[in-house]
Structure formats: C-alpha cells, structure tokens
Design a protein around this motif. Structure first.
Motif, PDB file in Angstrom:
ATOM      1  N   ARG A  84      48.410  46.702  39.360  1.00 16.76           N
ATOM      2  CA  ARG A  84      47.372  45.768  38.917  1.00 16.76           C
ATOM      3  C   ARG A  84      47.832  44.964  37.707  1.00 16.76           C
ATOM      4  O   ARG A  84      47.013  44.412  36.976  1.00 16.76           O
ATOM      5  N   LEU A  85      49.138  44.868  37.512  1.00 12.21           N
ATOM      6  CA  LEU A  85      49.665  44.131  36.366  1.00 12.21           C
ATOM      7  C   LEU A  85      49.227  42.679  36.385  1.00 12.21           C
ATOM      8  O   LEU A  85      48.818  42.129  35.358  1.00 12.21           O
ATOM      9  N   TRP A  86      49.302  42.056  37.547  1.00 16.43           N
ATOM     10  CA  TRP A  86      49.040  40.618  37.618  1.00 16.43           C
ATOM     11  C   TRP A  86      47.560  40.288  37.533  1.00 16.43           C
ATOM     12  O   TRP A  86      47.176  39.221  37.042  1.00 16.43           O
ATOM     13  N   VAL A  87      46.722  41.198  37.990  1.00 13.84           N
ATOM     14  CA  VAL A  87      45.284  41.027  37.775  1.00 13.84           C
ATOM     15  C   VAL A  87      44.973  41.123  36.285  1.00 13.84           C
ATOM     16  O   VAL A  87      44.285  40.270  35.716  1.00 13.84           O
ATOM     17  N   ALA A  88      45.509  42.154  35.635  1.00 11.75           N
ATOM     18  CA  ALA A  88      45.279  42.347  34.198  1.00 11.75           C
ATOM     19  C   ALA A  88      45.812  41.160  33.402  1.00 11.75           C
ATOM     20  O   ALA A  88      45.134  40.629  32.510  1.00 11.75           O
ATOM     21  N   ARG A  89      47.024  40.736  33.725  1.00 18.22           N
ATOM     22  CA  ARG A  89      47.641  39.634  32.979  1.00 18.22           C
ATOM     23  C   ARG A  89      46.837  38.339  33.133  1.00 18.22           C
ATOM     24  O   ARG A  89      46.672  37.587  32.164  1.00 18.22           O
ATOM     25  N   LEU A 118      44.981  40.408  45.854  1.00 20.41           N
ATOM     26  CA  LEU A 118      44.840  39.533  44.695  1.00 20.41           C
ATOM     27  C   LEU A 118      46.008  39.703  43.725  1.00 20.41           C
ATOM     28  O   LEU A 118      46.543  38.707  43.204  1.00 20.41           O
ATOM     29  N   ASP A 119      46.427  40.940  43.495  1.00 24.62           N
ATOM     30  CA  ASP A 119      47.538  41.180  42.578  1.00 24.62           C
ATOM     31  C   ASP A 119      48.825  40.546  43.104  1.00 24.62           C
ATOM     32  O   ASP A 119      49.564  39.892  42.352  1.00 24.62           O
ATOM     33  N   ASP A 120      49.066  40.723  44.407  1.00 24.51           N
ATOM     34  CA  ASP A 120      50.268  40.108  45.012  1.00 24.51           C
ATOM     35  C   ASP A 120      50.210  38.588  44.930  1.00 24.51           C
ATOM     36  O   ASP A 120      51.209  37.923  44.624  1.00 24.51           O
ATOM     37  N   ARG A 121      49.045  38.035  45.193  1.00 24.50           N
ATOM     38  CA  ARG A 121      48.905  36.580  45.187  1.00 24.50           C
ATOM     39  C   ARG A 121      49.080  36.012  43.786  1.00 24.50           C
ATOM     40  O   ARG A 121      49.759  34.984  43.598  1.00 24.50           O
ATOM     41  N   LEU A 122      48.503  36.655  42.800  1.00 24.77           N
ATOM     42  CA  LEU A 122      48.637  36.188  41.417  1.00 24.77           C
ATOM     43  C   LEU A 122      50.080  36.277  40.946  1.00 24.77           C
ATOM     44  O   LEU A 122      50.551  35.421  40.183  1.00 24.77           O
ATOM     45  N   TRP A 123      50.794  37.291  41.392  1.00 33.81           N
ATOM     46  CA  TRP A 123      52.224  37.413  41.079  1.00 33.81           C
ATOM     47  C   TRP A 123      52.988  36.214  41.651  1.00 33.81           C
ATOM     48  O   TRP A 123      53.780  35.570  40.951  1.00 33.81           O
ATOM     49  N   MET A 163      60.573  33.106  32.297  1.00 33.20           N
ATOM     50  CA  MET A 163      59.991  34.434  32.394  1.00 33.20           C
ATOM     51  C   MET A 163      60.540  35.142  33.628  1.00 33.20           C
ATOM     52  O   MET A 163      60.596  34.558  34.708  1.00 33.20           O
ATOM     53  N   GLU A 164      60.972  36.387  33.452  1.00 36.86           N
ATOM     54  CA  GLU A 164      61.392  37.213  34.569  1.00 36.86           C
ATOM     55  C   GLU A 164      60.169  37.963  35.082  1.00 36.86           C
ATOM     56  O   GLU A 164      59.391  38.507  34.295  1.00 36.86           O
ATOM     57  N   THR A 165      60.005  37.984  36.396  1.00 35.16           N
ATOM     58  CA  THR A 165      58.835  38.633  36.970  1.00 35.16           C
ATOM     59  C   THR A 165      59.224  39.569  38.102  1.00 35.16           C
ATOM     60  O   THR A 165      60.248  39.406  38.762  1.00 35.16           O
ATOM     61  N   GLY A 166      58.381  40.553  38.310  1.00 38.38           N
ATOM     62  CA  GLY A 166      58.489  41.476  39.435  1.00 38.38           C
ATOM     63  C   GLY A 166      57.110  42.050  39.677  1.00 38.38           C
ATOM     64  O   GLY A 166      56.169  41.782  38.924  1.00 38.38           O
TER      65      GLY A 166
END
Length: 278
Positions: A101-106, A209-214, A239-242
C-alpha cells in the motif's frame, strides 16, 4: 560512532589526542577538525542550535503524517538527523508503509503536501524516501547508506523501526560502534479515520489502486527526468520507483557522493603520509 573499525573509548581518546599533538587534526573546545579554522566551529554550533529548534516542528509534522492511511512509521533523515540545520534546511522524512500500500499512502500524503505550498511550509514535508513492510532492507550497501541508516531518528512506529534496524544490521559492518535510536519512536497511532479508510481499501480494489498509482507516478517522474526538469536546488529531478519503494535520485546523487568521498579519503591519507615523511 562513524569509525569503520571497532574500538573502545580509551583507545579512541588516546589516538585522538595523539593526532592533535602531532597537528594532523585540530581541537576547538569539544570539536575536532581537519582544518585549523575556527569558523567551522561557529558554523557547527549555529547549525546544532537551529537543528534543535527545527526538531520541535519535525515532531509535530511526523505526528500529523503518521495518522494518514497505511503509514506505519516515520523517521527524520538528511542533515537534521545529524543534528545540523542551516537556514535553508528542510525536514527530510523516511516513511515506512503497510505492505503493498506504499503508493496509496504516498498519494494521500503528497495530495496533502500540495496544500502546504499555499502557506510556504512545503519544506517541512519533504517525504523523500518510502519503503513498505515487505521490503525493509536497503539494497545499496555502502558507507553512505550505512550512515543514513544509523543516523535515522525514528519518531513514529516503534515496532516498525525495530524490524527496520534488524533488516539493516549489515550497517554494522561499516559502522560497528553505532547504537540504534529505536527508543525515540512512539507507537503507530490508530485513529478511527485511518482505520476506517484502510478497511475500505483492504481488498482487490486497494490492490488495483496501488498498482495503478505506482504506474502513473512512475511514468510522470520518467517524463520529468527525460525533460531535465530541475528542482529548486538546480538538480535534474529523478526518482527510482518499485512496488515496494520510492526514493529520489537527482543526477545520480549517491554515486557522485561516493566518488567524492573516496577521493577525499585518498587525499587525506596522501597528505598525512607526506607529512610523516617530512
């Protein structure tokens, strides 16, 4: 604290006094320096004082952000975590989120940050580095990342930072004299709004949602880097992302810093050898 070899305090003090007596380093009250320049000490004292003042604000910021959905831990990084802050210093934040849920939180947190620009307080909310509970180990292992790990000041999420420091015990290979700062962190707050919003997204919708926001965020940052868009410091933004991390990398900052560090160490060693020879 930052010596690369294990030592006791008596041996350390003996070596330090000898270096001072032989004028390889210089002592100014409680400080030591490679340069015989008292201005450095004045700058250090001023930076320490401002850091103490800024930490009061940092604690309030972390207490607020820890109430956002899926935020599990927040710590202070950057220069403030080294007890130094000049007049332009930011509050750099290291954030641990719930698994997947990193990308939802971010996204929630950065949507809030947009509002801080209205009050010119954005520099208090520099949410630079995110990892989630599935991926607590820092993959780059060198003196720079080890220093960032051991100087991190956890403020929210006591249990999460116990796990984080355990996952990054490799840092002791670089800095064996360090003692972690786990006791500073408070337990993760569980407000009704935070729990309620998480319950709404603890399902397949939340996964999607998390995958899409990423994907969206990563694509937007790739465009910023490709167009060489620069931040307020004049650095090309990157920015490096994963799935389980998000971290800044302006102009390959870490590699450049490590090269500068190696060059500086080599220069100091060469100068000392030359001094001893004479």
């Amino acid at each position: 604290m930052f010596l690369p070899v294990k030592c006791d305090i008596n041996g350390f003090n003996y070596a330090l006094n000898r270096l001072v007596n032989e004028q390889h380093i210089y002592r100014f009250e409680k400080f030591y320096s490679l340069r015989n320049d008292h201005y450095l000490i004045e700058r250090r004292n001023k930076g320490n004082k401002h850091a103490a003042e800024l930490m009061v604000t940092a604690r309030k910021v972390c207490s607020l952000l820890a109430r956002f959905p899926y935020v599990r831990g927040i710590g202070i990084s950057g220069s403030l975590s080294k007890n130094f802050a000049d007049e332009t210093a930011d509050i750099d934040l290291f954030i641990i989120t719930a698994k997947n849920r990193l990308w939802v939180a971010r996204t929630f947190m950065h949507a809030f940050k947009k509002l801080t620009y209205l009050f010119n307080r954005q520099h208090y909310f520099c949410m630079n580095y995110y990892i989630d509970e599935q991926n607590l180990e820092i993959p780059e292992k060198n003196i720079y990342t080890a220093t960032e790990v051991v100087t991190l000041i956890p403020l929210q999420g006591d249990v999460q930072f116990v796990d984080f420091f355990a996952a990054n015990a490799w840092s002791r290979l670089f800095l064996p004299n360090n003692v972690m700062r786990i006791s500073r962190a408070k337990p993760e707050p569980k407000t009704w709004l935070k729990v309620g919003m998480e319950n709404m997204l603890n399902n397949k919708l939340g996964d999607w949602l998390d995958d899409r926001l990423w994907q969206v965020t990563s694509g937007r940052w790739d465009k910023k880097t490709a167009s060489k868009k620069r931040n307020i410091k004049g650095q090309v933004m990157a920015m490096e992302t994963g799935k389980h991390f998000a971290k800044p990398d302006p102009e390959d900052f870490q590699n450049k810093l490590m090269n500068k560090y190696r060059l500086r160490v080599a220069t100091v060693i060469k100068e000392n050898h030359h001094s001893l020879a004479n």
